[in-house]
Design a protein around this motif. Structure first.
Motif, mmCIF file in Angstrom:
data_model
loop_
_atom_site.group_PDB
_atom_site.id
_atom_site.type_symbol
_atom_site.label_atom_id
_atom_site.label_comp_id
_atom_site.label_asym_id
_atom_site.label_seq_id
_atom_site.Cartn_x
_atom_site.Cartn_y
_atom_site.Cartn_z
ATOM 1 N N TYR A 102 -47.733 88.280 19.483
ATOM 2 C CA TYR A 102 -47.677 89.078 18.262
ATOM 3 C C TYR A 102 -47.354 88.222 17.049
ATOM 4 O O TYR A 102 -46.560 87.295 17.153
ATOM 5 C CB TYR A 102 -46.574 90.130 18.365
ATOM 6 N N ASN A 122 -40.774 90.474 21.640
ATOM 7 C CA ASN A 122 -41.669 91.482 21.088
ATOM 8 C C ASN A 122 -40.826 92.268 20.081
ATOM 9 O O ASN A 122 -39.828 92.862 20.488
ATOM 10 C CB ASN A 122 -42.131 92.401 22.232
ATOM 11 N N ARG A 176 -46.945 94.752 13.011
ATOM 12 C CA ARG A 176 -47.076 93.885 14.171
ATOM 13 C C ARG A 176 -48.547 93.810 14.530
ATOM 14 O O ARG A 176 -49.189 94.844 14.747
ATOM 15 C CB ARG A 176 -46.279 94.425 15.363
ATOM 16 N N TRP A 224 -38.052 95.714 20.410
ATOM 17 C CA TRP A 224 -39.122 96.515 21.025
ATOM 18 C C TRP A 224 -38.744 98.011 21.012
ATOM 19 O O TRP A 224 -37.568 98.363 21.156
ATOM 20 C CB TRP A 224 -39.371 96.031 22.454
ATOM 21 N N THR A 259 -45.711 102.454 19.941
ATOM 22 C CA THR A 259 -46.771 101.633 20.543
ATOM 23 C C THR A 259 -47.713 102.489 21.384
ATOM 24 O O THR A 259 -48.931 102.351 21.332
ATOM 25 C CB THR A 259 -46.170 100.512 21.417
ATOM 26 N N TYR A 298 -42.480 88.402 28.707
ATOM 27 C CA TYR A 298 -43.440 87.484 28.052
ATOM 28 C C TYR A 298 -43.200 86.031 28.472
ATOM 29 O O TYR A 298 -43.605 85.108 27.773
ATOM 30 C CB TYR A 298 -43.368 87.631 26.527
ATOM 31 N N LYS A 341 -48.019 91.497 31.704
ATOM 32 C CA LYS A 341 -48.478 90.479 30.773
ATOM 33 C C LYS A 341 -48.816 89.193 31.527
ATOM 34 O O LYS A 341 -49.769 88.508 31.189
ATOM 35 C CB LYS A 341 -47.401 90.207 29.724
ATOM 36 N N GLY A 370 -49.591 96.103 22.739
ATOM 37 C CA GLY A 370 -49.546 94.747 23.283
ATOM 38 C C GLY A 370 -50.033 94.731 24.707
ATOM 39 O O GLY A 370 -49.361 95.192 25.619
ATOM 40 N N LYS A 389 -40.701 98.526 31.977
ATOM 41 C CA LYS A 389 -40.095 99.629 31.211
ATOM 42 C C LYS A 389 -39.252 100.535 32.100
ATOM 43 O O LYS A 389 -38.171 100.956 31.733
ATOM 44 C CB LYS A 389 -41.217 100.441 30.544
#
Ligand code: GLU
Length: 396
Positions: free
Chosen positions: A330, A183, A371, A133, A23, A214, A241, A47, A109
């Protein structure tokens, strides 16, 4: 041969074996191309909310900066912010977490990284639901642990298959990761399933890591936080997010006290704390009434974009949606072009200037999928589909 030529690499074997984050790579490549003057790239790749951080949050941060919130904060995070997170967890998630049992981290993360570093070692295993993910596996690997992947399939709405998961549990499983809304699939796991996963983890002296970043991108069903009922849960959430604050790098975790103490030691020796004044922006995000409206507006907008994208996929002769995403932002789509997902995503970016993430980045189950993020604007989504369809037709 010179010494420099003889030397293969300065890297440790462990770092050499680590894969880059796909990503991040996609997004870095998009930024590199833009830097090089390619200005028509449409990104359905990384994302990231298709919005700027709300003004009231920026203003609160500017005020904090100007009044001098520029020093180290407690490693766990500013007191006021942890109090606000504690109140949020209580009110919205029914999770009772004392401010002392909350750690503010540089994004969700880093919370996951710390949790894995604190609890895992060689011989331990992390159970992931495939597709998962991109960073869970690498975070486990960095802690010396292995990963077991249990497929979730579109026929089942990408929901966890409990029987398969039970069958896959083996000695050494120390963490089961649950990411709902998910995700990359957008699946929202039923409350009962999450409860059973927490129980299963408990029966095996394992932890459930519940990644809830999310939480607010939810279009069907209800969000459930396992920590409201179970104490073997590490809950991870973030501002990225929820409040369009990806670049601020602000997340948090709560969980069993010993796990948090371990995480804190690693944190103290690595990062010290998150940027002081940014934490006051996060405080405003949680406590300013204006946030509610913005969150609602973003959720409504993503819903419209989700419907648009699912519609465009239905009309496509090349793409097929396994199941309609119920959360996150997504679509995880299968395609009928004869290329591995990595190559297809690369070509789409280079030739059509459309960024996507190859499905294989999320595990073997994700091969032959892309994705596509619908956090992008409606205009960008339409344009990306025009270009992708054109490109698919050309190479078919
Ligand atoms: N979670 C987002 C994504 O999957 C951000 C990028 C990352 O952290 O991997 O695109």
């Amino acid at each position: 041969m010179t010494v420099a030529e003889m030397r293969r690499t300065y890297l440790s074997k462990a770092t050499e074996a680590l894969q880059p984050s796909v990503t991040e790579e996609v997004d870095n490549e998009v930024k590199r191309m833009r830097q090089n003057g390619i200005d028509d790239i449409v990104s359905l790749g990384v994302g990231e909310p298709g919005f700027d951080t709300p003004d009231h949050i920026k203003q609160a941060t500017i005020r904090a900066l100007m009044r001098g919130e520029t020093s180290y904060q407690p490693t766990k995070g500013a007191f006021a912010l942890r109090e606000a997170i504690s109140a949020k967890l209580d009110a919205e998630n029914d999770v009772k977490a004392d401010p002392e049992d909350i750690i503010v981290t540089a994004g969700g993360k880093f919370a996951i990284y710390l949790a894995f570093q604190a609890t895992l070692e060689k011989g331990d295993k992390v159970l992931l639901l495939d597709p998962a993910w991109v960073s869970y596996e690498s975070a486990a690997q960095m802690a010396g642990a292995d990963v077991i992947r249990v497929p979730s399939v579109p026929q089942n709405g990408f929901k966890p298959d409990l029987e398969n998961i039970k069958g896959a549990i083996e000695p050494g499983v120390k963490i089961i990761v649950v990411n709902s809304p998910c995700n990359p699939t957008g699946a929202v796991f039923p409350r009962d399933t999450i409860r059973q996963l927490a129980e299963l983890a408990g029966d095996n002296q394992a932890l459930l890591l519940s990644d809830e970043v999310y939480e607010y991108q939810l279009y069907e069903g209800q969000h459930y936080s396992a920590a409201s009922d179970f104490d073997n849960v590490i809950t991870v959430n973030a501002f990225s997010k929820s409040y369009a604050m990806t670049g601020w790098r602000l997340g948090y975790a709560t969980g069993p006290k010993d796990v948090l103490e371990g995480m804190l030691k690693i944190y103290q020796h690595s990062t010290s704390c998150v940027t002081a004044f940014a934490q006051y922006g996060a405080l405003d995000a949680l406590t300013n009434e204006a946030s509610k409206k913005v969150v609602e507006m973003m959720q409504d907008t993503y819903r419209v974009r989700r419907d648009l994208m699912t519609d465009l996929i239905k009309k496509s002769e090349f793409l097929k949606l396994g199941c309609v995403p119920e959360g996150a932002f997504y679509c995880f789509v299968a395609y009928n072009v004869n290329l591995p997902s990595f190559d297809l995503a690369k070509r789409l970016l280079q030739k059509a200037h459309v960024a996507t993430v190859p499905g294989v980045a999320f595990g073997k189950c994700g091969e032959d999928h892309l994705r596509l993020s619908y956090a992008a604007s409606e205009e960008d989504i339409r344009e990306a589909f025009r270009r992708m369809e054109h490109y698919f037709r050309k190479i078919k």
